[in-house]
Motif scaffolding. Structure first.
Motif, PDB file in Angstrom:
ATOM      1  N   UNK A 101      -3.798  30.373 -16.408  1.00  0.00           N
ATOM      2  CA  UNK A 101      -3.252  30.139 -15.064  1.00  0.00           C
ATOM      3  C   UNK A 101      -4.369  29.990 -14.044  1.00  0.00           C
ATOM      4  N   UNK A 102      -5.401  30.817 -14.182  1.00  0.00           N
ATOM      5  CA  UNK A 102      -6.526  30.758 -13.239  1.00  0.00           C
ATOM      6  C   UNK A 102      -7.247  29.422 -13.326  1.00  0.00           C
ATOM      7  N   UNK A 103      -7.521  28.976 -14.542  1.00  0.00           N
ATOM      8  CA  UNK A 103      -8.230  27.709 -14.731  1.00  0.00           C
ATOM      9  C   UNK A 103      -7.417  26.530 -14.188  1.00  0.00           C
ATOM     10  N   UNK A 104      -6.122  26.553 -14.461  1.00  0.00           N
ATOM     11  CA  UNK A 104      -5.260  25.465 -13.991  1.00  0.00           C
ATOM     12  C   UNK A 104      -5.187  25.469 -12.468  1.00  0.00           C
ATOM     13  N   UNK A 105      -5.119  26.660 -11.874  1.00  0.00           N
ATOM     14  CA  UNK A 105      -5.051  26.765 -10.414  1.00  0.00           C
ATOM     15  C   UNK A 105      -6.320  26.229  -9.766  1.00  0.00           C
ATOM     16  N   UNK A 106      -7.460  26.549 -10.374  1.00  0.00           N
ATOM     17  CA  UNK A 106      -8.735  26.055  -9.843  1.00  0.00           C
ATOM     18  C   UNK A 106      -8.778  24.527  -9.908  1.00  0.00           C
ATOM     19  N   UNK A 107      -8.338  23.985 -11.041  1.00  0.00           N
ATOM     20  CA  UNK A 107      -8.323  22.530 -11.196  1.00  0.00           C
ATOM     21  C   UNK A 107      -7.389  21.884 -10.176  1.00  0.00           C
ATOM     22  N   UNK A 108      -6.202  22.463 -10.021  1.00  0.00           N
ATOM     23  CA  UNK A 108      -5.211  21.895  -9.105  1.00  0.00           C
ATOM     24  C   UNK A 108      -5.726  21.891  -7.673  1.00  0.00           C
ATOM     25  N   UNK A 109      -6.408  22.972  -7.290  1.00  0.00           N
ATOM     26  CA  UNK A 109      -6.933  23.043  -5.924  1.00  0.00           C
ATOM     27  C   UNK A 109      -8.072  22.053  -5.719  1.00  0.00           C
ATOM     28  N   UNK A 110      -8.933  21.951  -6.714  1.00  0.00           N
ATOM     29  CA  UNK A 110     -10.086  21.064  -6.596  1.00  0.00           C
ATOM     30  C   UNK A 110      -9.672  19.591  -6.570  1.00  0.00           C
TER      31      UNK A 110
ATOM     32  N   UNK B 123       0.840  -1.202   0.000  1.00  0.00           N
ATOM     33  CA  UNK B 123       0.000   0.000   0.000  1.00  0.00           C
ATOM     34  C   UNK B 123       0.874   1.250   0.000  1.00  0.00           C
ATOM     35  N   UNK B 124       1.960   1.212   0.746  1.00  0.00           N
ATOM     36  CA  UNK B 124       2.873   2.356   0.791  1.00  0.00           C
ATOM     37  C   UNK B 124       3.477   2.606  -0.597  1.00  0.00           C
ATOM     38  N   UNK B 125       3.847   1.542  -1.286  1.00  0.00           N
ATOM     39  CA  UNK B 125       4.391   1.684  -2.639  1.00  0.00           C
ATOM     40  C   UNK B 125       3.349   2.274  -3.592  1.00  0.00           C
ATOM     41  N   UNK B 126       2.123   1.807  -3.479  1.00  0.00           N
ATOM     42  CA  UNK B 126       1.052   2.318  -4.335  1.00  0.00           C
ATOM     43  C   UNK B 126       0.740   3.776  -4.010  1.00  0.00           C
ATOM     44  N   UNK B 127       0.794   4.115  -2.732  1.00  0.00           N
ATOM     45  CA  UNK B 127       0.555   5.502  -2.329  1.00  0.00           C
ATOM     46  C   UNK B 127       1.631   6.420  -2.909  1.00  0.00           C
ATOM     47  N   UNK B 128       2.855   5.911  -2.982  1.00  0.00           N
ATOM     48  CA  UNK B 128       3.944   6.693  -3.577  1.00  0.00           C
ATOM     49  C   UNK B 128       3.711   6.882  -5.080  1.00  0.00           C
ATOM     50  N   UNK B 129       3.161   5.858  -5.724  1.00  0.00           N
ATOM     51  CA  UNK B 129       2.822   6.002  -7.143  1.00  0.00           C
ATOM     52  C   UNK B 129       1.795   7.113  -7.332  1.00  0.00           C
ATOM     53  N   UNK B 130       0.808   7.145  -6.457  1.00  0.00           N
ATOM     54  CA  UNK B 130      -0.212   8.199  -6.532  1.00  0.00           C
ATOM     55  C   UNK B 130       0.430   9.563  -6.312  1.00  0.00           C
ATOM     56  N   UNK B 131       1.304   9.631  -5.323  1.00  0.00           N
ATOM     57  CA  UNK B 131       1.979  10.896  -5.003  1.00  0.00           C
ATOM     58  C   UNK B 131       2.802  11.394  -6.196  1.00  0.00           C
ATOM     59  N   UNK B 132       3.514  10.494  -6.844  1.00  0.00           N
ATOM     60  CA  UNK B 132       4.350  10.875  -7.983  1.00  0.00           C
ATOM     61  C   UNK B 132       3.521  11.231  -9.214  1.00  0.00           C
ATOM     62  N   UNK B 133       2.363  10.644  -9.314  1.00  0.00           N
ATOM     63  CA  UNK B 133       1.509  10.890 -10.469  1.00  0.00           C
ATOM     64  C   UNK B 133       0.782  12.232 -10.367  1.00  0.00           C
ATOM     65  N   UNK B 134       0.535  12.709  -9.169  1.00  0.00           N
ATOM     66  CA  UNK B 134      -0.291  13.899  -8.954  1.00  0.00           C
ATOM     67  C   UNK B 134       0.177  15.131  -9.730  1.00  0.00           C
ATOM     68  N   UNK B 135       1.464  15.521  -9.691  1.00  0.00           N
ATOM     69  CA  UNK B 135       1.882  16.718 -10.444  1.00  0.00           C
ATOM     70  C   UNK B 135       1.664  16.570 -11.950  1.00  0.00           C
ATOM     71  N   UNK B 136       1.804  15.355 -12.443  1.00  0.00           N
ATOM     72  CA  UNK B 136       1.628  15.122 -13.877  1.00  0.00           C
ATOM     73  C   UNK B 136       0.180  15.324 -14.297  1.00  0.00           C
ATOM     74  N   UNK B 137      -0.738  15.044 -13.390  1.00  0.00           N
ATOM     75  CA  UNK B 137      -2.159  15.220 -13.700  1.00  0.00           C
ATOM     76  C   UNK B 137      -2.448  16.684 -13.995  1.00  0.00           C
TER      77      UNK B 137
ATOM     78  N   UNK C 292      -2.078  21.158 -20.433  1.00  0.00           N
ATOM     79  CA  UNK C 292      -1.855  20.946 -21.869  1.00  0.00           C
ATOM     80  C   UNK C 292      -3.174  20.764 -22.611  1.00  0.00           C
ATOM     81  N   UNK C 293      -4.077  19.967 -22.032  1.00  0.00           N
ATOM     82  CA  UNK C 293      -5.372  19.747 -22.680  1.00  0.00           C
ATOM     83  C   UNK C 293      -6.173  21.037 -22.751  1.00  0.00           C
TER      84      UNK C 293
END
Length: 207
Positions: free
Chosen positions: A122-131, A81-95, A101-102
Motif C-alpha cells: 500500500x505504501x509503495x502504491x501510494x508513493x507512486x500514485x502521488x508522484x 483536445x478536450x476529448x483527448x484530455x478526457x482520455x488521459x483523465x480516464x486512463x489515470x486510475x488504470x495506471x 499489479x506489476x
C-alpha cells in the motif's frame, strides 16, 4: 511656321540650296508641346470615393469570412483536445492499478515464499500514485479550454490572450508527459501537442 521662315531666310542669305523637310522641323526643341488638360478633382472625387468604399467593403468581407473559418477550425481543435484530455483523465486510475499489479507480481518473485506484506504494498502504491498524479493538470487544461472558447466569442482583439492560453495548455501537457509514466498517456500527449501547434499557427492570423 516661324521656325520654317527663320531657317529659310538664313539659307537664302547664305546662298545655300537645302530642302527643309518635316523631320528637320520635328527635331527642333519646343516645336510641338502637348499640354494635358487640368483635371477637376471635385468632379473625379465621387467616382474615387465610390471605388475606395467598395474596396474597403470587399476587404472587410474577406476578413470576416476568413475570421469565421479560423474560429471554426480553432473550435474543432479545442474540442479534440478536450476529448483527448478526457482520455488521459480516464486512463489515470488504470495506471495506478496496473502499477499495483506489476509491483505485487515483482515482490512475489523476489520475497521468500512469495509473501507480500499488505502495508508495504500500500505504501509503495501510494508513493507512486502521488508522484505520478496528473489530476490538477487535467483540471487546469479543462479550465484553459473553457477560457479559450469564451475568448473566441469576444468582440475585442484576443490574439494575445489566445496565445497565452495555448502556452498554458502546452505547459500542463508537458507536465503530464513527464509525470504520467504510461505509454498510452504519452501517445495521447503527442496528439494533444500536435493540435496545440496547429492552433498556435492559426492564432498568428488573429489580432
Amino acid at each position: 511656321t516661324s521656325y520654317y521662315k527663320a531657317i529659310k531666310e538664313v539659307l537664302d542669305e547664305l546662298g545655300i540650296a537645302w530642302e527643309i523637310r518635316l523631320e528637320h522641323l520635328l527635331a527642333l526643341p519646343g516645336l510641338l508641346v502637348v499640354e494635358e488638360p487640368a483635371e477637376d478633382l471635385e468632379t473625379l472625387w465621387p467616382a474615387v470615393e465610390q471605388a475606395l468604399g467598395q474596396a474597403v467593403h470587399t476587404l472587410r468581407e474577406m476578413r470576416r469570412l476568413e475570421g469565421g473559418r479560423l474560429e471554426e477550425d480553432i473550435r474543432c481543435r479545442v474540442q479534440r483536445i478536450e476529448e483527448l484530455n478526457r482520455e488521459i483523465e480516464n486512463r489515470t486510475p488504470l495506471v495506478t492499478q496496473e502499477y499495483r499489479s506489476r509491483l505485487t507480481q515483482r515482490l512475489q518473485e523476489l520475497l521468500p515464499e512469495g509473501i507480500v506484506e499488505p502495508g508495504r504494498l500500500i505504501t509503495e502504491v501510494a508513493i507512486f500514485a502521488e508522484r505520478s498524479s496528473i489530476a490538477e493538470e487535467v483540471v487546469r487544461i479543462y479550465s484553459h479550454l473553457s477560457q479559450l472558447r469564451l475568448s473566441l466569442e469576444a468582440d475585442e482583439a484576443v490574439g494575445r490572450k489566445l496565445d497565452f492560453l495555448i502556452q498554458e495548455i502546452n505547459r500542463e501537457v508537458n507536465t503530464i508527459a513527464s509525470k504520467a509514466n504510461d505509454l498510452q498517456i504519452s501517445q495521447v500527449v503527442v496528439e494533444v501537442k500536435s493540435e496545440i501547434e496547429k492552433i498556435r499557427e492559426q492564432i498568428q492570423n488573429i489580432e
